[in-house]
Every structure is written in C-alpha cells, then in structure tokens.
Design a protein around this motif. Sequence first.
Motif, mmCIF file in Angstrom:
data_model
loop_
_atom_site.group_PDB
_atom_site.id
_atom_site.type_symbol
_atom_site.label_atom_id
_atom_site.label_comp_id
_atom_site.label_asym_id
_atom_site.label_seq_id
_atom_site.Cartn_x
_atom_site.Cartn_y
_atom_site.Cartn_z
ATOM 1 N N MET A 1 0.990 -1.259 -0.030
ATOM 2 C CA MET A 1 0.069 0.084 0.031
ATOM 3 C C MET A 1 0.787 1.072 -0.035
ATOM 4 O O MET A 1 1.959 1.176 0.769
ATOM 5 C CB MET A 1 -0.850 0.142 1.195
ATOM 6 C CG MET A 1 -2.319 1.016 0.999
ATOM 7 S SD MET A 1 -3.476 0.446 2.293
ATOM 8 C CE MET A 1 -2.741 1.577 3.572
ATOM 9 N N SER A 2 0.686 2.250 -0.903
ATOM 10 C CA SER A 2 1.416 3.359 -0.963
ATOM 11 C C SER A 2 1.198 4.172 0.286
ATOM 12 O O SER A 2 -0.006 4.002 0.872
ATOM 13 C CB SER A 2 1.078 4.175 -2.289
ATOM 14 O OG SER A 2 -0.346 4.809 -2.277
ATOM 15 N N SER A 3 2.151 5.277 0.624
ATOM 16 C CA SER A 3 2.015 6.030 1.637
ATOM 17 C C SER A 3 1.165 7.306 1.378
ATOM 18 O O SER A 3 0.914 7.875 2.323
ATOM 19 C CB SER A 3 3.421 6.597 2.282
ATOM 20 O OG SER A 3 3.898 7.313 1.071
ATOM 21 N N GLU A 4 0.813 7.500 0.168
ATOM 22 C CA GLU A 4 -0.136 8.498 -0.249
ATOM 23 C C GLU A 4 -1.555 8.160 0.152
ATOM 24 O O GLU A 4 -2.114 7.280 0.075
ATOM 25 C CB GLU A 4 -0.220 8.647 -1.971
ATOM 26 C CG GLU A 4 -1.071 9.819 -2.496
ATOM 27 C CD GLU A 4 -0.807 9.807 -3.900
ATOM 28 O OE1 GLU A 4 -1.976 10.217 -4.298
ATOM 29 O OE2 GLU A 4 0.236 9.866 -4.513
ATOM 30 N N PRO A 5 -2.010 9.546 0.846
ATOM 31 C CA PRO A 5 -3.538 9.042 1.504
ATOM 32 C C PRO A 5 -4.328 8.887 0.264
ATOM 33 O O PRO A 5 -4.418 9.482 -0.862
ATOM 34 C CB PRO A 5 -3.887 10.420 2.213
ATOM 35 C CG PRO A 5 -2.609 11.155 2.237
ATOM 36 C CD PRO A 5 -1.554 10.601 1.184
ATOM 37 N N LYS A 6 -5.385 7.865 0.788
ATOM 38 C CA LYS A 6 -6.398 7.634 -0.469
ATOM 39 C C LYS A 6 -7.649 7.706 0.072
ATOM 40 O O LYS A 6 -7.781 8.322 1.449
ATOM 41 C CB LYS A 6 -6.333 5.994 -0.610
ATOM 42 C CG LYS A 6 -5.228 5.522 -1.118
ATOM 43 C CD LYS A 6 -5.179 3.819 -1.317
ATOM 44 C CE LYS A 6 -3.876 3.566 -2.123
ATOM 45 N NZ LYS A 6 -4.095 2.095 -2.644
ATOM 46 N N ASN A 7 -8.626 7.863 -0.577
ATOM 47 C CA ASN A 7 -9.985 8.052 -0.255
ATOM 48 C C ASN A 7 -10.793 7.024 0.497
ATOM 49 O O ASN A 7 -10.244 5.755 0.369
ATOM 50 C CB ASN A 7 -11.054 8.709 -1.184
ATOM 51 C CG ASN A 7 -11.328 7.639 -2.454
ATOM 52 O OD1 ASN A 7 -11.478 6.471 -2.194
ATOM 53 N ND2 ASN A 7 -11.067 7.979 -3.628
ATOM 54 N N LEU A 8 -11.772 6.778 1.153
ATOM 55 C CA LEU A 8 -12.545 5.859 1.999
ATOM 56 C C LEU A 8 -12.968 4.644 1.065
ATOM 57 O O LEU A 8 -12.492 3.493 1.388
ATOM 58 C CB LEU A 8 -13.712 6.484 2.873
ATOM 59 C CG LEU A 8 -14.093 5.366 3.670
ATOM 60 C CD1 LEU A 8 -13.033 5.006 4.796
ATOM 61 C CD2 LEU A 8 -15.162 6.030 4.571
ATOM 62 N N PRO A 9 -13.544 5.027 -0.120
ATOM 63 C CA PRO A 9 -13.763 3.877 -1.116
ATOM 64 C C PRO A 9 -12.622 2.859 -1.320
ATOM 65 O O PRO A 9 -12.693 1.653 -1.472
ATOM 66 C CB PRO A 9 -14.510 4.328 -1.989
ATOM 67 C CG PRO A 9 -14.896 5.734 -1.595
ATOM 68 C CD PRO A 9 -14.088 6.209 -0.482
ATOM 69 N N GLU A 10 -11.520 3.810 -1.651
ATOM 70 C CA GLU A 10 -10.093 2.827 -2.123
ATOM 71 C C GLU A 10 -9.793 2.075 -0.843
ATOM 72 O O GLU A 10 -9.320 1.007 -0.986
ATOM 73 C CB GLU A 10 -9.246 3.928 -2.585
ATOM 74 C CG GLU A 10 -9.634 4.443 -4.055
ATOM 75 C CD GLU A 10 -8.571 5.417 -4.602
ATOM 76 O OE1 GLU A 10 -7.910 6.237 -3.648
ATOM 77 O OE2 GLU A 10 -8.368 5.623 -5.448
#
Length: 98
Positions: A1-10
Amino acid sequence: MSSEPKNLPELREVIDRIDRDLVALIAERVRCLDQVIAVKLREGLPAAIPERVEEVVAHVRAEAKAAGVPPDLAEMLWRSLIGWSIDYEEGHIKSAKS
C-alpha cells in the motif's frame, strides 16, 4: 500500500482484499487441522495440548512485535482461533471414537 492518502472507498477495497486473503489463509489452516486430527487419532493424543498452545502464543506475540502489530491484539486473536481449533478437533475426535 502506498504512503499517499487514499479516499475511503479505495481504502475499503484494500481492507476487503485483505479480508479475502485472511479467509483463504484460515481455510488453509482448517484443512491442516483435518490432517492434525488424523495424526492425533492415530497417536492417541488429545485435542488440547496446553504447552503447545503457549508455544504458539509466544511465537505469535514475537512475530507480531517484529511486524509492528500490538502483541496483545495478536494474542487475543490467536487464543480465540486456538480455542475454536481445539473445539473443532475435539468434536471430530469424539465422533471418530464413537
């Protein structure tokens, strides 16, 4: 998993994938239990072997700590899994002896 924040659905998709992977691993563990039952029946061993339980829990706590998982969480999960496993084995061992 990348360290970039994702959105909740992702993130939910990631969690769902992890859950699928965990279920597959649990299924593999249960299949192994079926083999353990056969060996225990053949060798006259009980389902519950307390010293083995403590050995597994100690190992899991160490693995959890090394992986950055709270050891108390790992122990709680494994004690539950082990308890279910012992009940599963006992049921099969009793029915095989009947």
